[in-house]
Design a protein around this motif. Structure first.
Motif, PDB file in Angstrom:
ATOM      1  N   PHE A 101     -11.394 -26.350  -9.525  1.00  0.00           N
ATOM      2  CA  PHE A 101     -11.526 -25.007  -8.969  1.00  0.00           C
ATOM      3  C   PHE A 101     -12.934 -24.704  -8.462  1.00  0.00           C
ATOM      4  O   PHE A 101     -13.141 -23.717  -7.755  1.00  0.00           O
ATOM      5  CB  PHE A 101     -11.118 -23.957 -10.003  1.00  0.00           C
ATOM      6  N   GLY A 102     -13.905 -25.507  -8.852  1.00  0.00           N
ATOM      7  CA  GLY A 102     -15.273 -25.277  -8.417  1.00  0.00           C
ATOM      8  C   GLY A 102     -16.037 -24.302  -9.279  1.00  0.00           C
ATOM      9  O   GLY A 102     -17.191 -23.971  -8.980  1.00  0.00           O
ATOM     10  N   SER A 103     -15.430 -23.835 -10.363  1.00  0.00           N
ATOM     11  CA  SER A 103     -16.094 -22.918 -11.297  1.00  0.00           C
ATOM     12  C   SER A 103     -15.325 -22.953 -12.616  1.00  0.00           C
ATOM     13  O   SER A 103     -14.145 -23.305 -12.647  1.00  0.00           O
ATOM     14  CB  SER A 103     -16.110 -21.484 -10.738  1.00  0.00           C
ATOM     15  N   PRO A 104     -15.978 -22.584 -13.730  1.00  0.00           N
ATOM     16  CA  PRO A 104     -15.302 -22.597 -15.034  1.00  0.00           C
ATOM     17  C   PRO A 104     -14.091 -21.668 -15.046  1.00  0.00           C
ATOM     18  O   PRO A 104     -14.127 -20.579 -14.463  1.00  0.00           O
ATOM     19  CB  PRO A 104     -16.398 -22.107 -15.993  1.00  0.00           C
ATOM     20  N   GLN A 105     -13.033 -22.100 -15.695  1.00  0.00           N
ATOM     21  CA  GLN A 105     -11.828 -21.283 -15.833  1.00  0.00           C
ATOM     22  C   GLN A 105     -11.691 -20.890 -17.301  1.00  0.00           C
ATOM     23  O   GLN A 105     -11.339 -21.703 -18.143  1.00  0.00           O
ATOM     24  CB  GLN A 105     -10.597 -22.068 -15.369  1.00  0.00           C
ATOM     25  N   VAL A 106     -12.025 -19.644 -17.589  1.00  0.00           N
ATOM     26  CA  VAL A 106     -12.011 -19.202 -18.977  1.00  0.00           C
ATOM     27  C   VAL A 106     -10.681 -18.542 -19.306  1.00  0.00           C
ATOM     28  O   VAL A 106      -9.960 -18.069 -18.429  1.00  0.00           O
ATOM     29  CB  VAL A 106     -13.161 -18.207 -19.253  1.00  0.00           C
ATOM     30  N   GLY A 107     -10.342 -18.527 -20.578  1.00  0.00           N
ATOM     31  CA  GLY A 107      -9.105 -17.897 -21.019  1.00  0.00           C
ATOM     32  C   GLY A 107      -8.402 -18.756 -22.054  1.00  0.00           C
ATOM     33  O   GLY A 107      -8.849 -19.854 -22.394  1.00  0.00           O
ATOM     34  N   ASP A 108      -7.299 -18.242 -22.568  1.00  0.00           N
ATOM     35  CA  ASP A 108      -6.533 -18.953 -23.584  1.00  0.00           C
ATOM     36  C   ASP A 108      -5.672 -20.052 -22.956  1.00  0.00           C
ATOM     37  O   ASP A 108      -5.474 -20.094 -21.737  1.00  0.00           O
ATOM     38  CB  ASP A 108      -5.632 -17.973 -24.346  1.00  0.00           C
ATOM     39  N   THR A 109      -5.149 -20.903 -23.813  1.00  0.00           N
ATOM     40  CA  THR A 109      -4.252 -21.978 -23.390  1.00  0.00           C
ATOM     41  C   THR A 109      -2.984 -21.919 -24.219  1.00  0.00           C
ATOM     42  O   THR A 109      -3.036 -21.676 -25.427  1.00  0.00           O
ATOM     43  CB  THR A 109      -4.920 -23.357 -23.594  1.00  0.00           C
ATOM     44  N   GLY A 118      -0.154 -23.835 -20.206  1.00  0.00           N
ATOM     45  CA  GLY A 118      -0.724 -22.820 -19.333  1.00  0.00           C
ATOM     46  C   GLY A 118      -2.210 -22.739 -19.625  1.00  0.00           C
ATOM     47  O   GLY A 118      -2.612 -22.618 -20.791  1.00  0.00           O
ATOM     48  N   PHE A 119      -3.047 -22.839 -18.592  1.00  0.00           N
ATOM     49  CA  PHE A 119      -4.496 -22.846 -18.778  1.00  0.00           C
ATOM     50  C   PHE A 119      -5.126 -21.585 -18.177  1.00  0.00           C
ATOM     51  O   PHE A 119      -4.667 -21.076 -17.158  1.00  0.00           O
ATOM     52  CB  PHE A 119      -5.114 -24.066 -18.096  1.00  0.00           C
ATOM     53  N   GLY A 120      -6.202 -21.099 -18.815  1.00  0.00           N
ATOM     54  CA  GLY A 120      -6.935 -19.958 -18.281  1.00  0.00           C
ATOM     55  C   GLY A 120      -6.151 -18.664 -18.333  1.00  0.00           C
ATOM     56  O   GLY A 120      -6.136 -17.894 -17.376  1.00  0.00           O
ATOM     57  N   ILE A 121      -5.513 -18.389 -19.464  1.00  0.00           N
ATOM     58  CA  ILE A 121      -4.720 -17.160 -19.622  1.00  0.00           C
ATOM     59  C   ILE A 121      -5.635 -16.021 -20.078  1.00  0.00           C
ATOM     60  O   ILE A 121      -6.217 -16.071 -21.161  1.00  0.00           O
ATOM     61  CB  ILE A 121      -3.594 -17.356 -20.647  1.00  0.00           C
ATOM     62  N   SER A 122      -5.750 -15.011 -19.253  1.00  0.00           N
ATOM     63  CA  SER A 122      -6.603 -13.874 -19.600  1.00  0.00           C
ATOM     64  C   SER A 122      -5.827 -12.854 -20.429  1.00  0.00           C
ATOM     65  O   SER A 122      -4.593 -12.823 -20.402  1.00  0.00           O
ATOM     66  CB  SER A 122      -7.125 -13.204 -18.327  1.00  0.00           C
ATOM     67  N   GLU A 179      -1.168 -10.450 -21.916  1.00  0.00           N
ATOM     68  CA  GLU A 179      -1.594 -11.713 -21.339  1.00  0.00           C
ATOM     69  C   GLU A 179      -1.299 -11.765 -19.846  1.00  0.00           C
ATOM     70  O   GLU A 179      -0.266 -11.297 -19.384  1.00  0.00           O
ATOM     71  CB  GLU A 179      -0.890 -12.880 -22.040  1.00  0.00           C
ATOM     72  N   GLY A 180      -2.235 -12.321 -19.099  1.00  0.00           N
ATOM     73  CA  GLY A 180      -2.058 -12.452 -17.667  1.00  0.00           C
ATOM     74  C   GLY A 180      -1.444 -13.791 -17.304  1.00  0.00           C
ATOM     75  O   GLY A 180      -1.104 -14.597 -18.167  1.00  0.00           O
ATOM     76  N   GLN A 181      -1.340 -14.024 -16.016  1.00  0.00           N
ATOM     77  CA  GLN A 181      -0.781 -15.264 -15.502  1.00  0.00           C
ATOM     78  C   GLN A 181      -1.792 -16.401 -15.668  1.00  0.00           C
ATOM     79  O   GLN A 181      -2.976 -16.221 -15.409  1.00  0.00           O
ATOM     80  CB  GLN A 181      -0.457 -15.058 -14.012  1.00  0.00           C
ATOM     81  N   ALA A 222       3.100 -16.167 -28.437  1.00  0.00           N
ATOM     82  CA  ALA A 222       2.024 -16.026 -27.452  1.00  0.00           C
ATOM     83  C   ALA A 222       2.364 -16.798 -26.200  1.00  0.00           C
ATOM     84  O   ALA A 222       2.149 -16.345 -25.083  1.00  0.00           O
ATOM     85  CB  ALA A 222       0.713 -16.546 -28.042  1.00  0.00           C
ATOM     86  N   ALA A 223       2.919 -17.991 -26.389  1.00  0.00           N
ATOM     87  CA  ALA A 223       3.261 -18.807 -25.241  1.00  0.00           C
ATOM     88  C   ALA A 223       4.397 -18.180 -24.464  1.00  0.00           C
ATOM     89  O   ALA A 223       4.459 -18.275 -23.249  1.00  0.00           O
ATOM     90  CB  ALA A 223       3.659 -20.202 -25.699  1.00  0.00           C
ATOM     91  N   SER A 224       5.328 -17.546 -25.158  1.00  0.00           N
ATOM     92  CA  SER A 224       6.446 -16.896 -24.478  1.00  0.00           C
ATOM     93  C   SER A 224       5.943 -15.798 -23.566  1.00  0.00           C
ATOM     94  O   SER A 224       6.438 -15.617 -22.453  1.00  0.00           O
ATOM     95  CB  SER A 224       7.408 -16.284 -25.511  1.00  0.00           C
ATOM     96  N   THR A 225       4.959 -15.059 -24.045  1.00  0.00           N
ATOM     97  CA  THR A 225       4.412 -13.975 -23.240  1.00  0.00           C
ATOM     98  C   THR A 225       3.782 -14.506 -21.971  1.00  0.00           C
ATOM     99  O   THR A 225       4.011 -13.984 -20.883  1.00  0.00           O
ATOM    100  CB  THR A 225       3.338 -13.207 -24.046  1.00  0.00           C
ATOM    101  N   SER A 226       2.997 -15.584 -22.097  1.00  0.00           N
ATOM    102  CA  SER A 226       2.341 -16.122 -20.921  1.00  0.00           C
ATOM    103  C   SER A 226       3.355 -16.732 -19.971  1.00  0.00           C
ATOM    104  O   SER A 226       3.194 -16.681 -18.760  1.00  0.00           O
ATOM    105  CB  SER A 226       1.296 -17.169 -21.322  1.00  0.00           C
TER     106      SER A 226
END
Length: 281
Positions: A87-95, A115-119, A126-128, A203-207
């Protein structure tokens, strides 16, 4: 990141014909089917896209992997470094990590989805994910390849635009799905006919639900190799056009390399990707 496929009993020569036809149309890819998710991150680097790259690996020649060999953690699929590089920059968030039960009706023997970078917003919603990766195994290569071909066909029929791509010499398809088409979302396709997940995670279901909404549109890469299929999805809000194609093909090379079983017969060295022309859509 949808009804189960009717299983066919045609000989491999028939399936191969389907694959060749789809290859000419640029419509060969990976499959999906869902359940419910849970966990996190791995390492490596991708190479530049080459619009003139030509597919050289026959998906039937890929390794045959048991479901038990599927990744046990997201870190064995992609690392933070991989995501930053792509992505060219750090991707922060849950997995989130999901381990799904077999689906005998379609020949699926196993599936894991990360799922990577879940805000998470101030309300705890939880976001996409910035990227969702599924690696799926089938009882035979013909099932995996046929599943991919059918998924591409059905998704295009619902309005997506397909672009041919090459991942490390392997034929793949990139699907671009427009915004505000939740019913057509590749994430929804990935969950189709899933059955009961082997390792449920609230948590995973939500994401997974957030990813399946497809409210902003998605770009998805699908690929078959041996009895495995790969589905990598990013929302259009993260990247679109050539940028999305490059991110997807680069990530696909890394996912393939990280998950190739020991002694796998398929090539997994230099990263080679075809960058479709977004103007075609």
């Amino acid at each position: 990141m949808t009804s189960p496929l009717a299983r066919r009993t045609e000989p491999l020569s028939h399936v191969a014909a389907i694959v060749c036809a789809l290859g000419l149309l640029g419509a060969l890819t990976a499959c999906s089917t869902g359940g419910t998710p849970q966990h996190v991150a791995s390492t490596k680097s991708a190479a530049a896209a080459s619009p003139t790259a030509v597919a050289t690996v026959n998906p039937f020649s890929g390794p045959i992997e048991p479901a038990s060999a599927l990744p046990k953690t997201c870190s064995s699929i992609l690392s933070d470094q991989d995501l930053t590089s792509a992505f060219g920059s750090p991707q922060v968030g849950d997995t989130s990590y999901g381990n799904y039960a077999p689906l005998p009706t379609i020949g699926r023997t196993g599936r894991v989805t990360c799922g990577f970078g879940i805000s998470v917003d101030q309300s705890g919603n939880e976001g996409q994910p910035v990227v969702t990766v599924s690696v799926i195994t089938y009882d035979q290569a013909s099932r995996a390849i046929e599943r991919v071909a059918d998924d591409v066909h059905s998704t295009v029929a619902k309005g997506a635009v397909a672009h041919p791509a090459v991942v490390n010499g392997h034929p793949a398809t990139i699907l671009v799905e427009p915004a505000a088409t939740p019913a057509n979302s590749p994430s929804v396709t990935a969950s189709a006919g899933s059955g009961t997940p082997a390792s449920p995670s609230p948590a995973a279901s939500t994401s997974a639900t957030a990813a399946a909404s497809g409210a902003g549109g998605v770009t998805e890469l699908l690929m078959a190799d041996g009895n495995r299929t790969f589905v990598i999805t990013i929302p259009l809000s993260q990247a679109s056009g050539t940028g999305a194609f490059n991110v997807l093909t680069n990530l696909a090379v890394l996912v393939y390399q990280h998950t190739l079983p020991p002694g796998g017969s398929a090539t997994a060295t230099a990263a080679t990707s075809a960058s479709p022309n977004p103007g075609a859509s």
